[in-house]
Each structure stands twice: as C-alpha cells, then as structure tokens.
Scaffold this motif. Structure first.
Motif, mmCIF file in Angstrom:
data_model
loop_
_atom_site.group_PDB
_atom_site.id
_atom_site.type_symbol
_atom_site.label_atom_id
_atom_site.label_comp_id
_atom_site.label_asym_id
_atom_site.label_seq_id
_atom_site.Cartn_x
_atom_site.Cartn_y
_atom_site.Cartn_z
ATOM 1 N N GLU A 140 0.840 -1.191 0.000
ATOM 2 C CA GLU A 140 0.000 0.000 0.000
ATOM 3 C C GLU A 140 0.881 1.250 0.000
ATOM 4 O O GLU A 140 1.945 1.281 0.614
ATOM 5 N N VAL A 141 0.436 2.269 -0.725
ATOM 6 C CA VAL A 141 1.057 3.594 -0.639
ATOM 7 C C VAL A 141 -0.063 4.609 -0.429
ATOM 8 O O VAL A 141 -1.183 4.387 -0.864
ATOM 9 N N GLY A 142 0.233 5.691 0.236
ATOM 10 C CA GLY A 142 -0.775 6.733 0.447
ATOM 11 C C GLY A 142 -0.817 7.659 -0.744
ATOM 12 O O GLY A 142 -0.247 8.759 -0.730
ATOM 13 N N ALA A 143 -1.493 7.248 -1.813
ATOM 14 C CA ALA A 143 -1.409 7.956 -3.086
ATOM 15 C C ALA A 143 -2.081 9.327 -3.090
ATOM 16 O O ALA A 143 -1.882 10.101 -4.022
ATOM 17 N N LEU A 144 -2.856 9.642 -2.048
ATOM 18 C CA LEU A 144 -3.369 11.012 -1.937
ATOM 19 C C LEU A 144 -2.200 11.988 -1.830
ATOM 20 O O LEU A 144 -2.293 13.130 -2.283
ATOM 21 N N ASP A 145 -1.129 11.545 -1.190
ATOM 22 C CA ASP A 145 0.127 12.292 -1.205
ATOM 23 C C ASP A 145 0.931 11.723 -2.369
ATOM 24 O O ASP A 145 1.631 10.720 -2.223
ATOM 25 N N ASN A 146 0.822 12.357 -3.539
ATOM 26 C CA ASN A 146 1.340 11.696 -4.740
ATOM 27 C C ASN A 146 2.844 11.467 -4.737
ATOM 28 O O ASN A 146 3.358 10.689 -5.535
ATOM 29 N N ALA A 197 0.097 -5.872 -6.930
ATOM 30 C CA ALA A 197 0.610 -5.702 -5.573
ATOM 31 C C ALA A 197 -0.091 -4.616 -4.769
ATOM 32 O O ALA A 197 -0.432 -4.813 -3.606
ATOM 33 N N LEU A 198 -0.318 -3.470 -5.382
ATOM 34 C CA LEU A 198 -0.835 -2.330 -4.627
ATOM 35 C C LEU A 198 -2.300 -2.471 -4.266
ATOM 36 O O LEU A 198 -3.108 -2.954 -5.065
ATOM 37 N N SER A 199 -2.617 -2.027 -3.070
ATOM 38 C CA SER A 199 -4.006 -1.987 -2.632
ATOM 39 C C SER A 199 -4.787 -1.023 -3.514
ATOM 40 O O SER A 199 -4.327 0.079 -3.811
ATOM 41 N N LYS A 200 -5.966 -1.422 -3.948
ATOM 42 C CA LYS A 200 -6.798 -0.552 -4.785
ATOM 43 C C LYS A 200 -7.253 0.679 -4.010
ATOM 44 O O LYS A 200 -7.649 1.677 -4.585
ATOM 45 N N GLY A 201 -7.177 0.586 -2.670
ATOM 46 C CA GLY A 201 -7.582 1.721 -1.849
ATOM 47 C C GLY A 201 -6.503 2.755 -1.656
ATOM 48 O O GLY A 201 -6.730 3.792 -1.019
ATOM 49 N N SER A 202 -5.316 2.502 -2.208
ATOM 50 C CA SER A 202 -4.204 3.424 -2.013
ATOM 51 C C SER A 202 -4.533 4.837 -2.474
ATOM 52 O O SER A 202 -4.086 5.820 -1.897
ATOM 53 N N ASN A 206 -3.831 8.808 2.521
ATOM 54 C CA ASN A 206 -2.578 9.558 2.491
ATOM 55 C C ASN A 206 -1.443 8.724 3.092
ATOM 56 O O ASN A 206 -1.645 7.585 3.513
ATOM 57 N N TYR A 207 -0.263 9.323 3.121
ATOM 58 C CA TYR A 207 0.927 8.613 3.599
ATOM 59 C C TYR A 207 0.760 8.127 5.032
ATOM 60 O O TYR A 207 1.059 6.969 5.342
ATOM 61 N N ARG A 208 0.256 9.004 5.901
ATOM 62 C CA ARG A 208 0.107 8.626 7.315
ATOM 63 C C ARG A 208 -0.804 7.416 7.462
ATOM 64 O O ARG A 208 -0.529 6.503 8.247
ATOM 65 N N LYS A 209 -1.878 7.359 6.691
ATOM 66 C CA LYS A 209 -2.809 6.238 6.770
ATOM 67 C C LYS A 209 -2.142 4.947 6.284
ATOM 68 O O LYS A 209 -2.377 3.866 6.847
#
Length: 275
Positions: A140-146, A197-202, A206-209
C-alpha cells in the motif's frame, strides 16, 4: 537538522577562533534565495535538487568538480550524495543527509506464510499473489500524497533509466521524457505492481494512513523512504516486528543502479560568495 548544523558550527568555531559563522534558517522563500545568491550574501547554502539544477543552469553556482577530485571527496562521499549535486557531469554540491528508499515489511506475516524476502520482480509478484490468496493486502502507498507514488517509481526508474538520464530531460515537455532510455520499461513494471501488488484503496488514503495500516498488520509491505522508521517506531504496537528487504529488489536483469535515494537539501557554493 538545524540543531545539527548549530553543533557543527560551534565545533568549527572552536577550532578556528577567528571565524564567526551566521546560520540563516529563513530560506523558505525562493525569491529571497535567488536575491541573496545573486548579491553574494551567502557563502554556503542548502538547496533542493530542483533548485540545484535551475541555479546551475543559470550560472549562479560554483562548479566544485575539481575541488572534489583534489580532495578525493568523490571517493569518500556517498554516490547518492554527489548525485544530488550533479548536473551535466559537474558537481555543484553534495546532499547532507541522503536517505535510501526501501521496502518495509511485516516480519511476522512473512514468517506466518513461510515467505522469504524477494530479490527479483517475479519473486515479489509471487509473494503478492500468495498474500492476496490468504486475504492479506500485499502493498500500500498513500497515493493522496502523490510523492509516495514517486517514491515507488523511483526505485524502478533508478534501475531502468538512472538519474543522469532523467536529469537531462528536466523541464522537458511530455515528448522529451518519452524519449528517455528505459522509461517504457519503468512504466511497464510500475503497472505490474499497480495491478498485482498495490491496494486498490491506495488512491483514497494519504501517507500517514498507509503507515497506520502497515503497523496494524493490514498491509504486508510498505514502500517508503528510510525516514518512515521514525513514524513507524512512534506509533507501532510494542509487539509489531518489521524490517526492510536486505537486498534491493532487482526489477530488470542489468540495472543501471540498484539503489534509489532521497535527500532534503544539497549544500552548494554560490558563484558570488564573498569568502
């Protein structure tokens, strides 16, 4: 970091009692930076990578290549540190605190499912497939923080394209970047990770989450900079065991570089310095 510089200055002044150093910390305004560099108001300055390129192109920074060679600093300083100050094969500075980009992973989850640290892309994708089959979100990555996506992509692109090639196209339009050697391969690998691999919810967090999900055991692998260690240690449960992949994952057969790094500021010398 300011306290570290204060300590360095204090120790330097003890050994050079005729020298008095003023530490300026209010350089958040780029206009002020440009003005002070142009006027020769500062002798050393910490710049972001983007600023190093812009100011070097404008002839505002001193070429330190020969100095690094004479003092053999090119052999003593981490290559990633020099890379941050490198532009057009000339060294304009060095990064003061380079941090590697890592794959953090949940040690207990890996042990539970008898998984070994991957060393290749195929091994990583196989692990993600096994984790998914057991109902565990692989990565997972916090993709809201691109910038978190940029962190993941940089691990790939360091191997397929390299920083020198990428820097050569700085400020190019889309077509300029499309001509980069290996860039197609970078996106192909990135797409495989995005799909497998990546969570679809990424995209919705955000990064903190993403760090929070990692330390709660919801996610097995967290791509992040080495600085994530501080946050993980601050918020993790006492029984949470984590580590990083000992060896970088090899995405292609013949990588240009096996390591990706990031850094806060690069120390440079303005062209019009007074000392």
């Amino acid at each position: 970091m300011i306290e570290v510089y204060k300590k360095i200055i204090e120790e330097y002044e003890k050994q050079n009692d005729k020298v008095k150093i003023e530490l300026i910390t209010d350089y958040g305004d780029e206009t002020k930076i440009k003005n002070d560099i142009s006027k020769g108001e500062v002798d050393l300055i910490g710049l972001k990578r983007q600023q190093i390129i812009d100011f070097a192109k404008a002839g505002m920074l001193t070429d330190l290549t020969q100095f690094f060679i004479e003092k053999e600093l090119d052999k003593k300083v981490y290559e990633v540190s020099i890379g941050y100050g490198l532009y057009n094969d000339k060294i304009y500075g060095f990064n003061d605190m380079p941090l590697t980009i890592e794959f953090f992973y949940n040690v207990d989850t890996f042990k539970k499912y008898s998984l070994k640290e991957p060393t290749t892309l195929n091994e990583l994708l196989d692990i993600c497939k096994k984790l998914k089959a057991r109902g565990v979100t692989p990565m997972e990555v916090g993709a809201l923080d691109n910038w978190t996506l940029a962190i993941l992509f940089s691990q790939i692109n360091a191997q397929t394209t390299g920083s020198i090639e990428a820097t050569s196209k700085y400020n190019s339009d889309k077509n300029g970047y499309l001509t980069l050697k290996g860039i197609d391969q970078s996106f192909e690998i990135f797409q495989k990770l995005n799909t497998s691999a990546l969570s679809k919810g990424s995209i919705d967090i955000n990064y903190r989450k993403s760090v929070d999900d990692f330390i709660k055991g919801k996610v097995a692998i967290l791509p992040a900079g080495a600085w994530a260690t501080k946050l993980i240690d601050e918020i993790k449960p006492s029984n949470f065991n984590y580590s990083v992949f000992t060896e970088p994952v090899k995405f292609i057969d013949e990588p240009i570089s096996m390591f990706a790094g990031a850094g806060g500021q690069t120390i440079a010398v303005p062209q019009k310095q007074k000392c």
